[in-house]
Design a protein around this motif. Structure first.
Motif, PDB file in Angstrom:
ATOM      1  N   LEU A   1      38.009  40.305 -64.753  1.00 35.89           N
ATOM      2  CA  LEU A   1      37.576  39.668 -63.578  1.00 35.89           C
ATOM      3  C   LEU A   1      37.517  40.531 -62.092  1.00 35.89           C
TER       4      LEU A   1
ATOM      5  N   PHE B   1      36.900  26.805 -67.841  1.00 40.94           N
ATOM      6  CA  PHE B   1      36.467  28.096 -68.369  1.00 40.94           C
ATOM      7  C   PHE B   1      37.391  28.051 -69.618  1.00 40.94           C
TER       8      PHE B   1
ATOM      9  N   ILE C   1      33.945  38.265 -66.211  1.00 42.50           N
ATOM     10  CA  ILE C   1      33.890  37.029 -65.673  1.00 42.50           C
ATOM     11  C   ILE C   1      33.254  37.549 -64.365  1.00 42.50           C
TER      12      ILE C   1
END
Length: 484
Positions: free
Chosen positions: A103, A89, A20
């Motif tokens: 992430l 998401f 991400i």
């Protein structure tokens, strides 16, 4: 759905993680060169030529096991918009077989901690589901590992987790069926929250009769279940400042009593205790995050049933305040529960303000649908604070009128007042006007009619349908911004 969040220093070393990555609204990739391999970078740069850049989330399949997901952040993005991105998401990737994600926190140059915290907050809130009574439960899991040198503060982790726990607890309570979460069971569950540092007092029917809480008791007298008033105190301020008070309607099931409701949709009346559930969830959240304020939550717990001992239309009862009420319709019961709870809260705790919450009237849904809760108040400052807090977290309120001219609609020939307006019109306002009569000492007070907000059949930005938990985040924001 289970959501697991890990935090680690440094770059992701697991190449199989889905990535991400946050980008600007133009999907500029220049900042990502250090976080992607040259082949990944070239591949995405090429594919971006064919993608719709108006979307906020773009996904690229780098191979059969790995996706690279770009999340676009516009300039001056608001916290609630970031939370909505997290929820989007979740919706897009909740069914993905490869559910491990990385992430990176270092990519964002400004307010990275807040952006990531709010993104994950929205994702978690959206992931809630109530599957307690399903034999086959959803066992899917999403695991997100946050890498990078920029740490998310411990305070942010605690705060967001506390808000989520409080919201989920509220949703759990509202989702429970009436045969499980009746007033007896509800009082027991609230009592377990003392382990978080809350001081809990439960007033049963014997104590309530002694206190003279006859409007509350009258609602529950047709049920085989008990009626209760429960107080929850949180003392988080170092000084002995006046507490902030929150009062909730807890009608665990509402048949309408002798003024029986139509059968169609009566099953939805399990959520007529949502106002109380918000208060309970909020108090749990304040305790978990050790909020630096003094607060008290008060809930009246009853079941409105048409039993042989049920209250009748035409009955006259004397409230805790000493004022008498003629019961013209036993389905206007929530205001009777709140009447005693409000006066008791004001007299016992002498709070800085009182906010009450209730699924009080169907009329508010006619007025505002499922976009705003109705706000009625005797105080402009408190009203403006609630409006501003609601805008911040997208739990919006709309101020409705209170005026002495409405009083004639609830004045009774036989008692001090009657519990409904038989003339017609202004249903939500006359209900609020009724409640205002039980604020005796001019304490700043706001009433939130959340009938259109507590439960959603189609879901919202941060919930997937069912109990919404509306109000926990709103009131937490009110406290955080104005009173801590």
């Amino acid at each position: 759905m289970s959501i697991k969040i890990n935090y680690k220093i440094g770059l992701s070393k697991n190449k199989s993680f889905n990535s991400i990555l946050f980008v600007d609204e133009k999907f500029n990739l220049s900042r990502l060169k250090n976080y992607l391999s040259s082949s990944e970078y070239s591949y995405i740069l090429d594919l971006l030529q064919t993608k719709d850049l108006k979307k906020e989330i773009l996904s690229f399949d780098f191979n059969s096991k790995k996706k690279i997901i770009l999340v676009s952040l516009k300039k001056n993005i608001k916290n609630n918009e970031i939370e909505n991105l997290g929820a989007k998401f979740y919706d897009e990737f909740k069914s993905l077989k490869q559910s491990e994600f990385s992430l990176n926190s270092d990519i964002i140059s400004l307010n990275s901690n807040d952006i990531i915290s709010h993104f994950l907050h929205g994702l978690r809130l959206k992931s809630y589901s109530f599957e307690k009574y399903k034999s086959k439960k959803n066992k899917n899991k999403i695991s997100i590992t946050v890498f990078g040198k920029k740490k998310i503060s411990f305070n942010n982790k605690v705060k967001f987790r506390a808000i989520e726990e409080g919201t989920f607890y509220t949703r759990d309570l509202v989702s429970e069926p009436g045969n499980i979460l009746h007033p007896d069971e509800y009082a027991k569950r609230i009592y377990t929250l003392k382990k978080f540092g809350l001081k809990i007092n439960i007033y049963d029917e014997k104590k309530l009769k002694k206190l003279g809480m006859n409007t509350l008791l009258g609602v529950g007298q047709g049920s085989v279940r008990g009626s209760y008033l429960v107080t929850m105190e949180w003392n988080g301020a170092k000084n002995k400042s006046k507490p902030l008070a929150f009062v909730g309607k807890g009608v665990c099931f509402d048949t309408g009593g002798i003024s029986l409701k139509p059968a169609k949709f009566m099953e939805d009346m399990t959520y007529d205790m949502a106002g109380s559930a918000v208060v309970v969830g909020l108090m749990k959240s304040l305790a978990l995050r050790k909020a630096k304020i003094n607060a008290v939550g008060v809930v009246g717990l009853v079941e409105n049933m048409p039993g042989g001992n049920a209250q009748r239309p035409g009955d006259i009862v004397k409230s805790y305040s000493g004022k008498t009420v003629e019961i013209l319709n036993t389905d206007a019961e929530g205001r009777l529960v709140l009447a005693d709870a409000l006066t008791y809260t004001e007299e016992k705790f002498k709070p800085k303000f009182i906010v009450d919450l209730a699924t009080l009237t169907g009329a508010i849904i006619v007025s505002l649908g499922s976009e705003y809760a109705g706000l009625f108040s005797n105080d402009n400052k408190l009203s403006n604070q609630l409006i501003n807090a609601g805008e911040q977290v997208e739990e919006k309120v709309w101020r409705m009128p209170l005026n002495k001219n409405f009083d004639k609609l609830i004045d009774s020939k036989n008692a001090d007042m009657q519990n409904i307006n038989y003339v017609g019109g202004a249903g939500s306002t006359t209900a609020a006007q009724f409640l205002q009569r039980f604020i005796l000492n001019k304490t700043p007070w706001a009433h939130l009619d959340i009938a259109g907000m507590a439960f959603s059949k189609y879901g919202g930005a941060l919930n997937s349908g069912g109990a919404t938990g509306y109000g926990v985040r709103l009131l937490n924001k009110l406290i955080e911004d104005y009173y801590e």
